[in-house]
Design a protein around this motif. Structure first.
Motif, PDB file in Angstrom:
ATOM      1  N   TYR A 117       0.846  -1.193   0.000  1.00  0.00           N
ATOM      2  CA  TYR A 117       0.000   0.000   0.000  1.00  0.00           C
ATOM      3  C   TYR A 117       0.881   1.243   0.000  1.00  0.00           C
ATOM      4  CZ  TYR A 117      -3.998  -3.056   0.927  1.00  0.00           C
ATOM      5  OH  TYR A 117      -4.960  -4.023   0.824  1.00  0.00           O
ATOM      6  N   ARG A 118       1.368   1.563  -1.203  1.00  0.00           N
ATOM      7  CA  ARG A 118       2.282   2.677  -1.403  1.00  0.00           C
ATOM      8  C   ARG A 118       1.905   3.391  -2.707  1.00  0.00           C
ATOM      9  NH1 ARG A 118       7.149   2.090   1.289  1.00  0.00           N
ATOM     10  NH2 ARG A 118       8.239   3.200  -0.355  1.00  0.00           N
ATOM     11  N   PRO A 146       1.946   9.435  16.727  1.00  0.00           N
ATOM     12  CA  PRO A 146       2.037   7.966  16.780  1.00  0.00           C
ATOM     13  C   PRO A 146       0.805   7.257  16.206  1.00  0.00           C
ATOM     14  CG  PRO A 146       2.663   8.953  18.882  1.00  0.00           C
ATOM     15  CD  PRO A 146       2.020  10.040  18.070  1.00  0.00           C
ATOM     16  N   ALA A 147      -0.246   7.993  15.826  1.00  0.00           N
ATOM     17  CA  ALA A 147      -1.504   7.372  15.404  1.00  0.00           C
ATOM     18  C   ALA A 147      -1.348   6.377  14.260  1.00  0.00           C
ATOM     19  CB  ALA A 147      -2.524   8.452  15.045  1.00  0.00           C
ATOM     20  N   PHE A 180       0.249   3.285  15.568  1.00  0.00           N
ATOM     21  CA  PHE A 180      -0.691   2.585  16.447  1.00  0.00           C
ATOM     22  C   PHE A 180      -1.686   1.781  15.629  1.00  0.00           C
ATOM     23  CE2 PHE A 180      -4.937   2.607  18.391  1.00  0.00           C
ATOM     24  CZ  PHE A 180      -4.691   1.856  19.529  1.00  0.00           C
ATOM     25  N   LEU A 181      -2.188   2.385  14.548  1.00  0.00           N
ATOM     26  CA  LEU A 181      -3.157   1.705  13.698  1.00  0.00           C
ATOM     27  C   LEU A 181      -2.540   0.462  13.066  1.00  0.00           C
ATOM     28  CD1 LEU A 181      -5.998   1.752  12.488  1.00  0.00           C
ATOM     29  CD2 LEU A 181      -5.104   3.179  10.638  1.00  0.00           C
ATOM     30  N   SER A 182      -1.310   0.593  12.582  1.00  0.00           N
ATOM     31  CA  SER A 182      -0.622  -0.546  11.974  1.00  0.00           C
ATOM     32  C   SER A 182      -0.423  -1.672  12.990  1.00  0.00           C
ATOM     33  CB  SER A 182       0.737  -0.117  11.413  1.00  0.00           C
ATOM     34  OG  SER A 182       0.578   0.760  10.325  1.00  0.00           O
ATOM     35  N   ALA A 183      -0.025  -1.296  14.200  1.00  0.00           N
ATOM     36  CA  ALA A 183       0.175  -2.304  15.250  1.00  0.00           C
ATOM     37  C   ALA A 183      -1.146  -2.966  15.624  1.00  0.00           C
ATOM     38  CB  ALA A 183       0.807  -1.648  16.473  1.00  0.00           C
ATOM     39  N   LEU A 184      -2.221  -2.167  15.654  1.00  0.00           N
ATOM     40  CA  LEU A 184      -3.538  -2.709  15.985  1.00  0.00           C
ATOM     41  C   LEU A 184      -3.938  -3.775  14.981  1.00  0.00           C
ATOM     42  CD1 LEU A 184      -6.131  -2.416  17.745  1.00  0.00           C
ATOM     43  CD2 LEU A 184      -6.949  -0.780  16.045  1.00  0.00           C
ATOM     44  N   VAL A 185      -3.720  -3.480  13.698  1.00  0.00           N
ATOM     45  CA  VAL A 185      -4.073  -4.432  12.650  1.00  0.00           C
ATOM     46  C   VAL A 185      -3.201  -5.674  12.721  1.00  0.00           C
ATOM     47  CG1 VAL A 185      -4.105  -4.783  10.145  1.00  0.00           C
ATOM     48  CG2 VAL A 185      -4.988  -2.666  11.110  1.00  0.00           C
ATOM     49  N   LEU A 190      -1.229   4.914   5.503  1.00  0.00           N
ATOM     50  CA  LEU A 190      -0.955   6.093   6.324  1.00  0.00           C
ATOM     51  C   LEU A 190       0.518   6.261   6.712  1.00  0.00           C
ATOM     52  CD1 LEU A 190      -4.156   6.276   8.565  1.00  0.00           C
ATOM     53  CD2 LEU A 190      -3.540   7.730   6.620  1.00  0.00           C
ATOM     54  N   PRO A 191       1.199   5.220   7.204  1.00  0.00           N
ATOM     55  CA  PRO A 191       2.623   5.418   7.525  1.00  0.00           C
ATOM     56  C   PRO A 191       3.455   5.784   6.296  1.00  0.00           C
ATOM     57  CG  PRO A 191       1.772   3.455   8.591  1.00  0.00           C
ATOM     58  CD  PRO A 191       0.722   3.891   7.606  1.00  0.00           C
TER      59      PRO A 191
END
Length: 315
Positions: free
Chosen positions: A91-92, A165-166, A169-174, A231-232
Motif C-alpha cells: 500500500y504505497r 504515533p496514530a 498505532f493503527l498498523s500495530a492494531l491491525v 498512512l505510515p
C-alpha cells in the motif's frame, strides 16, 4: 484478464465492469465506458478509503460535455471497493502508479491520455506522469490534480496527524489484533473522529457533511488494513523532486478551506510543474468531487478538447 460484459449499475449505467490482475496478482475492479479504440482516454483515480464511485457524478458531467467518443476508465485501488486486498507493504503510492500501468496495458489504451486524480489518486497520477518515458506504456497528454499534494503532508493541516504515533498505532492494531476486533474498535471511534474533523477550524459546512458521510461509507467498504498500510507511507511520501519531469498539460484544483491538503500544496505544485495552471475554489474543501462536480468536469473536458484540437483529431 477476466471480462464481465454486464453494466455495473452501482457505478454508471454505461460502464462495463472488468477485473484485471496486476503484475503481483491483485485483482482490480475496473469500470470503463466509451469506445475501446477511442482517440482520447480519460482515467479517473480516487482518494484513500473512497472508490471509483466517487467519480460517478464527474463522469456523467463529462458525458454531457464531451459526448460518447471519449473512453472513460475508473477503478478501485487495491484494498478498496470491489478490488482485492493486498499485502500491507504494497500500500504505497509507487505501487498505485504501477497498478495504473497495468490497467493501461490490460485495457490496451492507445492514443491520447488524460489522467485525473483526487487526493491519494492525484499522488498516484503525478508519480506515474513523472516517470521516464520508457516506464510509461502511454504518455499522458493531460493531467488534472484535485485536492492533493506532492509531499510535506506532515507539515500542514490535518496531515500533521501523520507525524503523531496514530498511524503506527493503527498498523500495530491491525498486525496484533484479530481482524474483527480491530475493525469493531475503529468503527466505534469513527463517529467522534468524523465530528472532530468536521469541527476543525476553517472546515466548510458542505465538506463537514460530505466528509462524515464518506467516512461512514468508507468504513463499510474499505478494509482497516488498507488505511493502516497507506498512512505510515504517506508520512514519507515526497514526489516534489520529480514534478519538473511532468510534460503533460497540467491543471491543479484546490479548495481554499481544505483542511486535509491546504492550498499551499497546490501552489507549490503549480510552481514546480512546467506551465501548470492552478485554480482555487472559494468556500470549498477537500471533497471537491462532491462540492464542485460540474467545475471539475469542465476542467477535465477543457484539457481533453485542447489536446484533441492540437493533435488534429476530431470528435
Amino acid at each position: 484478464m477476466t471480462v464481465c460484459t454486464v453494466p455495473h449499475a452501482a457505478i454508471a449505467a454505461r460502464s462495463v465492469q472488468q477485473t484485471i490482475l496486476t503484475r503481483d496478482g491483485v485483482s482490480l475492479a475496473v469500470y470503463a465506458s466509451g469506445p475501446a479504440d477511442a482517440a482520447h482516454t480519460v482515467v479517473l483515480l480516487h482518494g484513500l478509503c473512497l472508490g471509483a464511485g466517487s467519480w460517478q457524478v464527474i463522469e456523467d458531467e463529462l458525458r454531457e460535455q464531451l459526448g460518447e467518443w471519449v473512453r472513460i476508465i475508473r477503478y478501485d485501488h487495491r484494498g478498496h471497493g470491489g478490488s482485492g486486498r493486498a499485502p500491507m507493504h504494497t500500500y504505497r503510492v509507487e505501487q498505485l502508479a504501477d497498478d495504473l500501468t497495468d490497467v493501461l496495458v490490460a485495457l490496451r489504451v492507445r492514443g491520447a491520455l488524460t489522467v485525473a486524480g483526487h487526493s491519494l489518486g492525484g499522488m498516484a497520477a503525478m508519480t506515474y506522469c513523472a516517470r521516464p518515458v520508457e516506464q510509461q506504456p502511454v504518455r499522458p497528454r493531460g493531467l488534472v490534480l484535485v485536492a492533493t499534494a506532492a509531499g510535506k503532508l506532515c507539515e500542514r493541516g490535518l496531515g500533521r496527524l501523520l507525524a503523531t504515533p496514530a498511524p503506527d498505532f493503527l498498523s500495530a492494531l491491525v498486525a496484533h489484533t484479530p481482524a474483527y476486533a480491530a475493525e469493531h474498535a475503529v468503527r466505534a471511534l469513527a463517529r467522534p473522529v468524523c465530528e472532530l474533523v468536521g469541527l476543525s477550524r476553517g472546515c466548510a459546512r458542505a465538506e463537514r457533511r460530505v466528509l462524515c458521510s464518506m467516512c461512514s461509507a468508507a468504513l463499510s467498504t474499505t478494509a482497516l488494513s488498507t488505511a493502516a498500510g497507506f498512512l505510515p507511507h504517506l508520512r514519507r511520501f515526497d514526489q516534489s523532486a520529480g514534478l519538473g519531469n511532468i510534460r503533460a498539460t497540467t491543471t491543479i484544483l484546490s479548495g481554499d478551506v481544505d483542511t486535509v491538503t491546504p492550498t499551499a500544496h497546490a501552489q507549490e505544485m503549480a510552481k514546480a510543474i512546467p506551465s501548470a495552471r492552478h485554480r482555487q475554489f472559494r468556500g470549498a474543501g477537500h471533497m471537491l468531487l462532491h462540492e464542485r462536480p460540474a467545475q471539475i468536469a469542465e476542467e477535465i473536458a477543457s484539457i481533453v478538447l485542447r489536446r484533441t484540437a492540437s493533435s488534429g483529431v476530431g470528435a
